[in-house]
Design a protein around this motif. Structure first.
Motif, mmCIF file in Angstrom:
data_model
loop_
_atom_site.group_PDB
_atom_site.id
_atom_site.type_symbol
_atom_site.label_atom_id
_atom_site.label_comp_id
_atom_site.label_asym_id
_atom_site.label_seq_id
_atom_site.Cartn_x
_atom_site.Cartn_y
_atom_site.Cartn_z
ATOM 1 N N VAL A 45 9.033 -44.073 5.093
ATOM 2 C CA VAL A 45 9.469 -45.293 4.417
ATOM 3 C C VAL A 45 9.486 -45.083 2.905
ATOM 4 O O VAL A 45 8.955 -44.104 2.386
ATOM 5 C CB VAL A 45 8.556 -46.487 4.787
ATOM 6 C CG1 VAL A 45 8.752 -46.869 6.242
ATOM 7 C CG2 VAL A 45 7.086 -46.149 4.518
ATOM 8 N N GLU A 65 4.002 -40.446 6.554
ATOM 9 C CA GLU A 65 3.904 -40.528 8.011
ATOM 10 C C GLU A 65 4.971 -41.420 8.635
ATOM 11 O O GLU A 65 5.395 -41.183 9.767
ATOM 12 C CB GLU A 65 2.518 -41.026 8.410
ATOM 13 C CG GLU A 65 1.400 -40.022 8.128
ATOM 14 C CD GLU A 65 0.079 -40.440 8.731
ATOM 15 O OE1 GLU A 65 0.009 -41.547 9.319
ATOM 16 O OE2 GLU A 65 -0.888 -39.656 8.615
ATOM 17 N N HIS A 66 5.417 -42.435 7.914
ATOM 18 C CA HIS A 66 6.359 -43.393 8.497
ATOM 19 C C HIS A 66 7.776 -43.236 7.953
ATOM 20 O O HIS A 66 8.682 -43.945 8.400
ATOM 21 C CB HIS A 66 5.863 -44.817 8.269
ATOM 22 C CG HIS A 66 4.576 -45.131 8.965
ATOM 23 N ND1 HIS A 66 4.512 -45.437 10.304
ATOM 24 C CD2 HIS A 66 3.296 -45.149 8.510
ATOM 25 C CE1 HIS A 66 3.247 -45.649 10.648
ATOM 26 N NE2 HIS A 66 2.491 -45.486 9.575
ATOM 27 N N GLU A 70 11.857 -49.422 5.192
ATOM 28 C CA GLU A 70 12.648 -48.331 5.759
ATOM 29 C C GLU A 70 13.801 -48.052 4.793
ATOM 30 O O GLU A 70 14.374 -48.989 4.210
ATOM 31 C CB GLU A 70 13.155 -48.775 7.134
ATOM 32 C CG GLU A 70 13.846 -47.691 7.937
ATOM 33 C CD GLU A 70 15.331 -47.641 7.639
ATOM 34 O OE1 GLU A 70 15.930 -46.566 7.803
ATOM 35 O OE2 GLU A 70 15.882 -48.691 7.243
ATOM 36 N N GLN A 105 8.557 -49.469 9.986
ATOM 37 C CA GLN A 105 9.242 -48.178 10.123
ATOM 38 C C GLN A 105 10.577 -48.351 10.839
ATOM 39 O O GLN A 105 11.538 -47.628 10.557
ATOM 40 C CB GLN A 105 8.342 -47.214 10.890
ATOM 41 C CG GLN A 105 8.929 -45.817 11.063
ATOM 42 C CD GLN A 105 7.969 -44.895 11.807
ATOM 43 O OE1 GLN A 105 6.872 -45.290 12.172
ATOM 44 N NE2 GLN A 105 8.376 -43.665 12.029
ATOM 45 N N GLN A 130 3.078 -51.671 10.635
ATOM 46 C CA GLN A 130 3.743 -50.507 10.066
ATOM 47 C C GLN A 130 4.811 -49.959 11.002
ATOM 48 O O GLN A 130 5.864 -49.494 10.554
ATOM 49 C CB GLN A 130 2.702 -49.430 9.741
ATOM 50 C CG GLN A 130 1.780 -49.810 8.587
ATOM 51 C CD GLN A 130 0.656 -48.823 8.374
ATOM 52 O OE1 GLN A 130 0.649 -47.737 8.955
ATOM 53 N NE2 GLN A 130 -0.310 -49.184 7.548
ATOM 54 N N GLN A 136 3.840 -43.514 3.288
ATOM 55 C CA GLN A 136 5.211 -43.092 2.993
ATOM 56 C C GLN A 136 5.568 -41.817 3.752
ATOM 57 O O GLN A 136 6.653 -41.702 4.330
ATOM 58 C CB GLN A 136 5.360 -42.872 1.486
ATOM 59 C CG GLN A 136 6.777 -42.582 1.038
ATOM 60 C CD GLN A 136 6.857 -42.417 -0.473
ATOM 61 O OE1 GLN A 136 5.874 -42.089 -1.136
ATOM 62 N NE2 GLN A 136 8.044 -42.633 -1.028
#
Length: 311
Positions: free
Chosen positions: A257, A254-255, A174, A235, A231, A252
Motif C-alpha cells: 500500500v 507487507e501489504h 491501495e 489492501q 488492513q 507499506q
C-alpha cells in the motif's frame, strides 16, 4: 473442605444425565455413586438433583455447582497437559493477554524480546477484549496484559498500568485507490472511503475528533475491531486505513500500500498492565526495556527515528 472426589462423581452424573450411565463410565455401582452424591449434598447443605419420574434434573444450586465443576476440572486437565509437556530443562512460563485492539505487529514486536532471554521462555498468548483479559489477570491466569489504554478507572481490579510508548498514526491506501485523489493532505481524506477502528479501540474517538477539527468528512465504509482484518480490506482497495506510525514501513511493505499522510495530533498508546507496581517478571522487564530503547525510541532523547509524513 470440599471433597473433590464426590464433586467429580456429581459432575459425571450431571454430564451423563443419569446415575446408571455415569456408573458405567466410572466403573462404579449405581449405589456407590448415589451414596457419594448424597454425602456431597449433605456436606454442602443443599440439594443438587431433583427426581422427575425416572429422570434426574439439576436444581438451581446444582446448575451453579456444575458451572464451577466444569471450570475446576478444565483447569485440572490443563494442569495434566502442562505437566505432560513439561520439558526436562527449566523454562520460564509467561502468560500474556493481548487486547484485540492492539495491532498484531505491535504485539509481536513487544513480545519478541521475551523469547530472547538467557533462560528459555514458554509463551502462552491469548487475545480477547480488555475487560475479560483483566479478569484473567486478577485471578492470576495471566502475567501481563498488553492494551492500547491504561487500566480503566471503573475496573474493580487492582493492577498497574506501565506505559510502553506512543506514536502518531499513518494513513494508507491501495496504490490505484491512492491515485484517484489529487487534493493536498489532509483534504485528500474529505469524502474518501475510510476504514476505521471499532468502538473498542482507544484511537477511535481521537481520530473522529481530528476529522472534525480538520473539517473533514470521510465516507466511513467499514469499522473493524481487528486491525489485521482492516488492513486486509485496505489492501484490497476498499478504503483508506490507519496504522501506528511506528510500523508504517512494515505495513507499506507487507501489504503493498501507499502512505498518503501522517499526523501526530492523533496518537496510539500502548501499555503493559500487571498486578505488580514494579516489573519483576524477566519477560515483562525485557518487553518494557525494548519498548523504550527500540520500538518507541523516537519518544526519548537521542532518537534518530523519523516518521513518514506528507504535508
Amino acid at each position: 473442605m470440599l471433597n473433590y472426589k464426590q464433586l467429580h462423581h456429581f459432575w459425571a452424573v450431571a454430564k451423563a444425565g443419569s446415575i446408571v450411565r455415569a456408573s458405567e463410565r466410572l466403573n462404579l455401582t449405581p449405589q456407590t455413586l448415589s451414596g457419594q452424591i448424597g454425602l456431597l449434598e449433605e456436606s454442602l447443605g443443599v440439594a443438587l438433583f431433583l427426581r422427575v419420574g425416572r429422570r434426574l434434573e439439576l436444581t438451581e444450586t446444582g446448575r451453579l455447582t456444575l458451572s464451577y465443576a466444569d471450570e475446576i476440572f478444565q483447569v485440572g486437565n490443563e494442569l495434566e497437559e502442562a505437566l505432560r509437556s513439561y520439558p526436562e530443562s527449566h523454562f520460564i512460563s509467561f502468560r500474556v493477554g493481548v487486547d484485540d485492539a492492539v495491532p498484531k505487529s505491535i504485539a509481536y514486536r513487544l513480545l519478541t524480546p521475551a523469547m530472547a532471554l538467557a533462560d528459555p521462555v514458554r509463551i502462552v498468548c491469548r487475545e480477547d477484549k480488555l475487560v475479560r483479559l483483566l479478569v484473567e489477570l486478577a485471578i492470576q491466569r495471566l502475567d501481563l496484559v498488553l492494551a492500547d489504554r491504561p487500566m480503566p478507572a471503573e475496573t474493580n481490579v487492582k493492577g498497574y498500568s506501565h506505559k510502553l510508548g506512543d506514536c502518531g498514526i499513518t494513513f494508507f491506501a491501495e496504490p490505484r485507490l491512492a491515485a484517484q485523489f489529487k487534493q493536498a493532505w489532509p483534504h485528500i481524506l474529505d469524502s474518501a472511503p475510510m476504514l476505521i477502528p471499532g468502538k473498542e479501540a482507544a484511537v477511535r474517538i481521537p481520530l473522529m475528533r481530528w476529522f472534525d477539527a480538520q473539517q473533514l468528512r470521510p465516507r466511513i465504509v467499514g469499522e473493524f475491531d481487528d486491525s489485521a482484518l482492516m488492513q486486509a480490506f485496505g489492501q484490497a482497495g476498499i478504503g483508506i486505513f490507519i496504522a501506528p506510525s511506528v510500523i508504517a514501513d512494515e505495513v507499506q511493505r507487507e501489504h503493498g500500500v501507499t502512505i498518503i499522510g501522517q499526523t501526530d495530533d492523533v496518537t496510539e498508546q500502548f501499555y503493559a498492565i500487571s498486578m505488580e507496581r514494579r516489573l519483576t517478571h524477566p519477560a515483562v522487564v525485557a518487553i518494557n526495556d525494548t519498548a523504550h530503547r527500540k520500538l518507541f525510541a523516537n519518544l526519548y532523547p537521542g532518537s534518530t527515528h523519523k516518521a513518514n509524513r506528507q504535508n
